[in-house]
Scaffold this motif. Structure first.
Motif, PDB file in Angstrom:
ATOM      1  N   GLU A 120       0.825  -1.210   0.000  1.00 15.90           N
ATOM      2  CA  GLU A 120       0.000   0.000   0.000  1.00 15.90           C
ATOM      3  C   GLU A 120       0.856   1.255   0.000  1.00 15.90           C
ATOM      4  OE1 GLU A 120       0.160  -0.044   4.535  1.00 15.90           O
ATOM      5  OE2 GLU A 120       0.856  -1.209   2.838  1.00 15.90           O
ATOM      6  N   THR A 121       2.183   1.117   0.146  1.00 14.31           N
ATOM      7  CA  THR A 121       3.026   2.302   0.031  1.00 14.31           C
ATOM      8  C   THR A 121       3.256   2.655  -1.437  1.00 14.31           C
ATOM      9  OG1 THR A 121       5.087   1.050  -0.043  1.00 14.31           O
ATOM     10  CG2 THR A 121       4.260   1.636   2.142  1.00 14.31           C
ATOM     11  N   GLY A 122       2.923   1.746  -2.336  1.00 11.97           N
ATOM     12  CA  GLY A 122       3.173   1.950  -3.757  1.00 11.97           C
ATOM     13  C   GLY A 122       2.591   3.228  -4.334  1.00 11.97           C
ATOM     14  N   PRO A 123       1.284   3.450  -4.153  1.00 13.87           N
ATOM     15  CA  PRO A 123       0.689   4.640  -4.780  1.00 13.87           C
ATOM     16  C   PRO A 123       1.378   5.936  -4.364  1.00 13.87           C
ATOM     17  CG  PRO A 123      -1.023   3.151  -4.018  1.00 13.87           C
ATOM     18  CD  PRO A 123       0.281   2.583  -3.522  1.00 13.87           C
ATOM     19  N   ASN A 124       1.730   6.057  -3.069  1.00 11.34           N
ATOM     20  CA  ASN A 124       2.340   7.312  -2.614  1.00 11.34           C
ATOM     21  C   ASN A 124       3.720   7.525  -3.212  1.00 11.34           C
ATOM     22  OD1 ASN A 124       0.151   7.955  -1.067  1.00 11.34           O
ATOM     23  ND2 ASN A 124       0.944   6.881   0.744  1.00 11.34           N
ATOM     24  N   LYS A 125       4.384   6.451  -3.524  1.00  5.66           N
ATOM     25  CA  LYS A 125       5.739   6.571  -4.066  1.00  5.66           C
ATOM     26  C   LYS A 125       5.775   6.394  -5.573  1.00  5.66           C
ATOM     27  CE  LYS A 125       7.999   5.203   0.186  1.00  5.66           C
ATOM     28  NZ  LYS A 125       8.821   4.232   0.899  1.00  5.66           N
ATOM     29  N   GLY A 126       4.610   6.480  -6.174  1.00  4.20           N
ATOM     30  CA  GLY A 126       4.565   6.376  -7.627  1.00  4.20           C
ATOM     31  C   GLY A 126       4.974   5.010  -8.141  1.00  4.20           C
ATOM     32  N   PHE A 127       4.914   4.001  -7.280  1.00  2.00           N
ATOM     33  CA  PHE A 127       5.301   2.629  -7.629  1.00  2.00           C
ATOM     34  C   PHE A 127       6.769   2.540  -8.049  1.00  2.00           C
ATOM     35  CE2 PHE A 127       0.751   2.973  -8.349  1.00  2.00           C
ATOM     36  CZ  PHE A 127       0.300   2.004  -7.461  1.00  2.00           C
ATOM     37  N   ILE A 128       7.564   3.480  -7.545  1.00  2.00           N
ATOM     38  CA  ILE A 128       8.992   3.436  -7.849  1.00  2.00           C
ATOM     39  C   ILE A 128       9.705   2.874  -6.620  1.00  2.00           C
ATOM     40  CG2 ILE A 128      11.039   4.803  -8.401  1.00  2.00           C
ATOM     41  CD1 ILE A 128       8.789   6.737  -9.749  1.00  2.00           C
ATOM     42  N   PRO A 129      10.188   1.651  -6.707  1.00  2.00           N
ATOM     43  CA  PRO A 129      10.755   1.005  -5.525  1.00  2.00           C
ATOM     44  C   PRO A 129      12.134   1.547  -5.187  1.00  2.00           C
ATOM     45  CG  PRO A 129      10.973  -0.425  -7.428  1.00  2.00           C
ATOM     46  CD  PRO A 129      10.236   0.779  -7.896  1.00  2.00           C
ATOM     47  N   GLU A 130      12.479   1.450  -3.910  1.00  2.00           N
ATOM     48  CA  GLU A 130      13.847   1.769  -3.512  1.00  2.00           C
ATOM     49  C   GLU A 130      14.675   0.518  -3.765  1.00  2.00           C
ATOM     50  OE1 GLU A 130      13.820   3.287   0.469  1.00  2.00           O
ATOM     51  OE2 GLU A 130      12.302   4.757  -0.093  1.00  2.00           O
ATOM     52  N   HIS A 131      15.352   0.538  -4.881  1.00  2.00           N
ATOM     53  CA  HIS A 131      16.064  -0.669  -5.310  1.00  2.00           C
ATOM     54  C   HIS A 131      17.396  -0.223  -5.889  1.00  2.00           C
ATOM     55  CE1 HIS A 131      16.997  -4.335  -7.495  1.00  2.00           C
ATOM     56  NE2 HIS A 131      15.985  -4.945  -6.892  1.00  2.00           N
ATOM     57  N   GLN A 132      18.431  -0.971  -5.579  1.00  2.00           N
ATOM     58  CA  GLN A 132      19.761  -0.541  -6.023  1.00  2.00           C
ATOM     59  C   GLN A 132      19.891  -0.490  -7.545  1.00  2.00           C
ATOM     60  OE1 GLN A 132      22.204  -2.688  -7.501  1.00  2.00           O
ATOM     61  NE2 GLN A 132      20.880  -4.506  -7.440  1.00  2.00           N
ATOM     62  N   ALA A 133      18.992  -1.147  -8.267  1.00  2.00           N
ATOM     63  CA  ALA A 133      19.083  -1.142  -9.723  1.00  2.00           C
ATOM     64  C   ALA A 133      18.423   0.076 -10.363  1.00  2.00           C
ATOM     65  CB  ALA A 133      18.442  -2.413 -10.284  1.00  2.00           C
TER      66      ALA A 133
END
Lengths: 401, 530
Positions: A120-133
């Motif tokens: 459910e944190t996806g929508p607030n973050k624009g579905f942009i994950p914190e990922h090293q890639a």
């Protein structure tokens, strides 16, 4: 919609020379007017060098989020360390939000998966994950008809960097590739972009004969397109059970129809040289304007050529079209012919029916010939009958940029 | 297939990943448990995959080379191959033992249904017609494309999909015809008689941005749009069977042979629905009504809701929007086999937006069909876009598509690998509440009332697109009676309300060994009390 390959034809590449910076450290900028300017995620990677500032003059590239879950263009080319300014526009007519995430080589589906895991944190973050890639991103979703500007310097390390929309459900198909200092393969050979993009272009992939049912211009809602061996094509209308028109050259481009949900029609390879106002033959006295109802019964493939089967009133008709050079031969079979058979007089083309005789100003097929006869059609300004390989018209999509 | 003019919200997207999380609506008095277990001790998608992998093996099958891998139809063949229809018009056979594709037919227009016939031919529902494909000389390729039925209207509107066919025990076929969408207008030439009721035809060629609002969000202006039709495959004659559909992507039968049709949330659809369809029924979307013989000149949009309410049959099952399904697809019956254990004979249905399959059960109470839906197999590995389903032996095949909506591509095969997980198998209405049957015995201590929570709400029946959950309440049973074997819990409630969803939260339950449910919710649509 423009052919994706066309867009970067005119762009000249800025040679980065020795100026280099790793993309991850380059400032990714979200344009003013959008909700939150977002710095690039500071992905930590031990190989990271000190970031260099982007040169002032960045090369501007427009990237569309287009209908059918795709990026247009599906791939971009740049030099290592080149400064780019992406103008990202959401032009998707099916009104869906999309994002843009640039990732390390080979990491597209990893990042898509990470976006799925955001919960459910996806929508607030624009579905942009914190990922090293993740190297750069739109920072948020771009709403329908919205725009975002993203400036960055391409990585010093040559490679094929994927970009993707990581909105759940989109990432499986909505991705592309940024070629940094790497020669792009031909579009048809490119395994780094979605298959849908690869398949644009000719219906049937140039095979002849080929039959395709698809929405077409000027043909009602149930047309059947036929590519004949050689260069001729025609459109049969399964509602009125007659040929609607014929054209020469490339067959059809189905991309727009297939990419969408069926909203757009296929495009003809060239303008039609013959548009029929009426059926080629009719039955009866000829005095009556009665247009008996036609009933479509299907078709059989004979060496790949469709022989259409239908009824006009009670009269059963089989119709097979062949090509001899520039001449269309329309072969009719009328197994149980009872009524008088009249051939239309169409002055827009050279129309011949050797079996017909002229009677009272009408072309009539005598009863003893009516079981099987042909009507021949040729364009009036037909070029001499020569090479039969298909010319490529200007308005047709080609596969190479 | 998701069939709507997209009004996308982040809430909707958020729901896609909600299996992995807890609360889905912070405004609620207590956190809503997830539809399915977020995996023991975590919420990550890969953990969910690992958990589901204990019960099901999911493998991928790629479409044939050079073919757009969006699946429109699946049909298991008697010889063990799977027939698959693709978005751009190919029909191909897949041989699972050789892992080989062979193209059977090409050039079809948006095929969305396949059905093999006893004579070896293959029926295919394409956009313009129901067609019989025959390989008359045994070449392995179809050489005749025989029109079985094209007696329905087409305006050229992109949303006029054609679904089916399915065949009942008497050999009759059923197909369903999608309404047109105000997302676009109509072609200059249409097939079939234009309905002279409602917005004038010339307005369809005017300023569509303006006029589309007057056409109705979804409209039916040529024959049988919004209808389920019964077709005799021998004569090619069709009869109208039932009306009131919007975007009926899925047709199937229950174990007793009742026709089931799924429909998508939208106008006149507060949430997505499953209907048990009977001859002459009207199932709620009014656009199709003027094609009824007894209909006058009244435009369907001018009929008062109260009148529509009197003549409609409400859905047997609501799929609560976002929490259970956004866009339900095809349903098929689960085989009665050892592998599928307790689920045999039940119906499984696909979903477009999230990687999830659901089960549905129905029962008839005082003549009214109602029932429940249950999240069944939900794992990122399944991928979204689960458009078409078919069983080939014990393998449940899923074919994915997206068109311009969220979804996926290619195919997957789901096979059970062991014992059924703990979860609700079936919910039945009683005079005083519900009986919830489980796949494994619950611990005797699960008779504590505090372990059982139900959220009750309803949806509006109106012209607007979708509906919020209305009159929402949290309920606790007044009593819980476990059967001695622990397989069934009877919940007693102080009152029962008709036309409400009873959304069961089962996450606190466990077996004697401490196993918790794999899927932790189930939603019963109560239409009629005993």
């Amino acid at each position: 919609m423009a052919s994706p390959s066309v867009i970067f034809c005119g762009l000249s590449l800025i040679l980065g020379g020795s100026i280099s910076s790793l993309l991850a450290q380059a400032p990714a900028v979200v344009s003013p007017g959008t909700s939150k300017p977002e710095a690039t995620s500071s992905a930590s990677n031990e190989a990271v060098a000190v970031p260099k500032k982007a040169p002032k003059k960045a090369r501007v590239i427009t990237l569309q989020m287009a209908e059918g879950l795709r990026f247009d263009p599906p791939r971009l080319e740049a030099q290592p360390g080149e400064s780019l300014q992406l103008e990202i526009q959401n032009t998707d007519v099916s009104h869906q939000p999309h994002n843009f995430v640039l990732v390390k080589p080979g990491m597209v589906q990893e990042v898509v998966k990470a976006a799925m895991e955001m919960g459910e944190t996806g929508p607030n973050k624009g579905f942009i994950p914190e990922h090293q890639a993740v190297l750069a991103s739109s920072g948020k979703v771009v709403d329908p008809e919205g725009k975002v500007q993203l400036k960055f310097v391409t990585p010093e390390e040559a490679g094929i960097y994927g970009y993707v929309c990581s909105v759940p459900g989109h990432g499986m198909v909505m991705y592309g590739a940024l070629y940094v200092g790497v020669q792009m393969p031909s579009l048809a050979q490119d395994k780094n972009i979605p298959q849908l993009t690869l398949e644009k272009g000719l219906v049937g992939g140039g095979r002849r004969p080929f039959v395709q049912r698809i929405f077409m211009p000027e043909a009602g809602p149930a047309p059947i397109a036929v590519a004949l061996p050689g260069t001729l094509n025609y459109c049969f209308d399964a509602v009125s059970c007659r040929i609607r028109y014929a054209w020469s050259g490339p067959f059809l481009d189905g991309t727009r129809h297939w990419r969408g949900s069926g909203r757009d029609m296929a495009e003809l390879g060239d303008a039609a040289w013959w548009s029929a106002a009426t059926p080629l033959i009719r039955f009866g006295s000829g005095k009556s304007d009665m247009n008996p109802e036609a009933q479509f019964l299907g078709y059989a493939l004979k060496e790949g050529l469709p022989e259409f089967h239908f009824k006009v009133g009670k009269q059963e008709v089989f119709q097979l079209v062949r090509a001899a050079g520039n001449v269309l031969e329309v072969r009719f079979r009328l197994p149980q012919v009872k009524a008088k058979v009249l051939v239309v007089q169409d002055l827009s083309v050279v129309l011949k029916c050797p079996d017909a005789v002229e009677r009272k100003g009408q072309m009539e097929v005598p009863a003893n010939k009516a079981k099987e006869f042909s009507v021949f059609l040729e364009r009036k300004d037909a070029p001499p009958n020569k090479d039969t390989s298909a010319p490529v018209s200007k308005n047709f999509h080609t596969h190479t940029p | 297939m998701t069939c709507r003019v997209f009004t996308f919200s982040f809430a909707a997207i958020g729901a896609m990943a909600q299996f992995a999380t807890g609360a889905e609506n912070v405004a609620l008095p207590r956190p809503v448990a997830p539809v399915s277990n977020p995996a023991a001790g975590g919420g990550a998608a890969s953990e969910r995959d690992a958990l589901v992998a204990k019960y099901y093996k999911i493998t991928e099958v790629k479409g044939p080379q050079g073919v757009d891998p969006q699946v429109g139809a699946l049909c298991p063949m008697p010889d063990g191959r799977m027939a698959v229809a693709f978005h751009r018009g190919q029909v191909a056979f897949y041989n699972p033992s050789k892992k080989e594709w062979s193209i059977f037919a090409e050039g079809l227009h948006e095929p969305l249904g396949l059905l093999n016939e006893p004579d070896g031919s293959l029926l295919v529902m394409q956009r313009p017609e129901l067609t019989r494909l025959r390989d008359s000389i045994g070449s392995g390729k179809a050489d005749t494309y025989e029109t079985v039925w094209d007696g329905f209207g087409m305006t050229g509107n992109y949303h006029e999909f054609a679904f089916g066919p399915v065949r009942n025990a008497q050999g009759k076929l059923f197909v369903a015809l999608n309404l047109a969408s105000s997302g676009d207008t109509v072609f200059p030439e249409v097939r079939g008689q234009w309905l002279p009721v409602g917005l004038e035809r010339k307005e369809f060629y005017g300023d569509w941005k303006k006029n589309s609002k007057l056409a109705g969000r979804m409209y039916s202006r040529v024959p049988w749009r919004g209808w389920v039709m019964e077709v005799d495959p021998a004569t090619g004659k069709a009869k109208p069977f039932a009306s009131g559909f919007r975007s009926p992507d899925g047709l199937g039968f229950d174990a007793e042979g009742n026709l089931l049709v799924s429909d998508n949330q939208g106008d006149w659809r507060g949430s997505s629905e499953l209907h048990v369809v009977q001859r002459g029924g009207f199932y709620g979307h009014p656009a199709s009504l003027p094609w009824r013989e007894d209909w006058g000149k009244q435009p369907p949009l001018e009929v008062p809701v109260e009148k529509l309410n009197k003549i409609r049959t409400p859905a047997a099952v609501w799929f609560p929007h976002m929490s259970y399904a956004n866009s339900p697809t095809q349903m098929v019956r689960i085989p009665r086999s050892r592998a599928w254990g307790p689920y045999g004979g039940q119906v499984v249905i696909g979903e477009m937006n999230v990687p999830k399959l659901l089960r549905v059960t129905t029962e008839r109470i005082n003549g009214v069909w109602q029932g429940a839906c249950y999240p069944f197999i939900e794992a990122p590995a399944l991928k979204a876009g689960l458009h078409r389903l078919a069983f080939l032996g014990d393998g449940l095949w899923v074919g994915r598509t997206h068109l311009t909506w969220p979804g996926g591509e290619n195919l997957g095969v789901v096979e059970p690998v062991g014992k059924a997980p703990l979860e609700a198998l079936e919910i039945n209405l009683t005079k005083t509440g519900f009986k919830v049957h489980f796949t494994q015995p619950l611990s005797a201590s699960c008779n504590q009332k505090d372990l059982w929570v139900v959220r009750r709400y309803t949806y509006a029946y109106h012209v607007e697109y979708g509906s919020p959950e209305l009159e929402e309440e949290w309920l606790k049973p007044t009593d819980v009676i476990l059967t001695e074997d622990g397989n069934c819990a009877e919940l007693i409630f102080s009152e029962l309300r008709e036309n409400f969803v009873y959304d069961f939260f089962l996450d606190k339950l466990y077996t004697e060994k401490g196993l918790t449910p794999l899927n932790v919710r189930a939603a019963y649509t109560l239409r009629k009390k005993f």
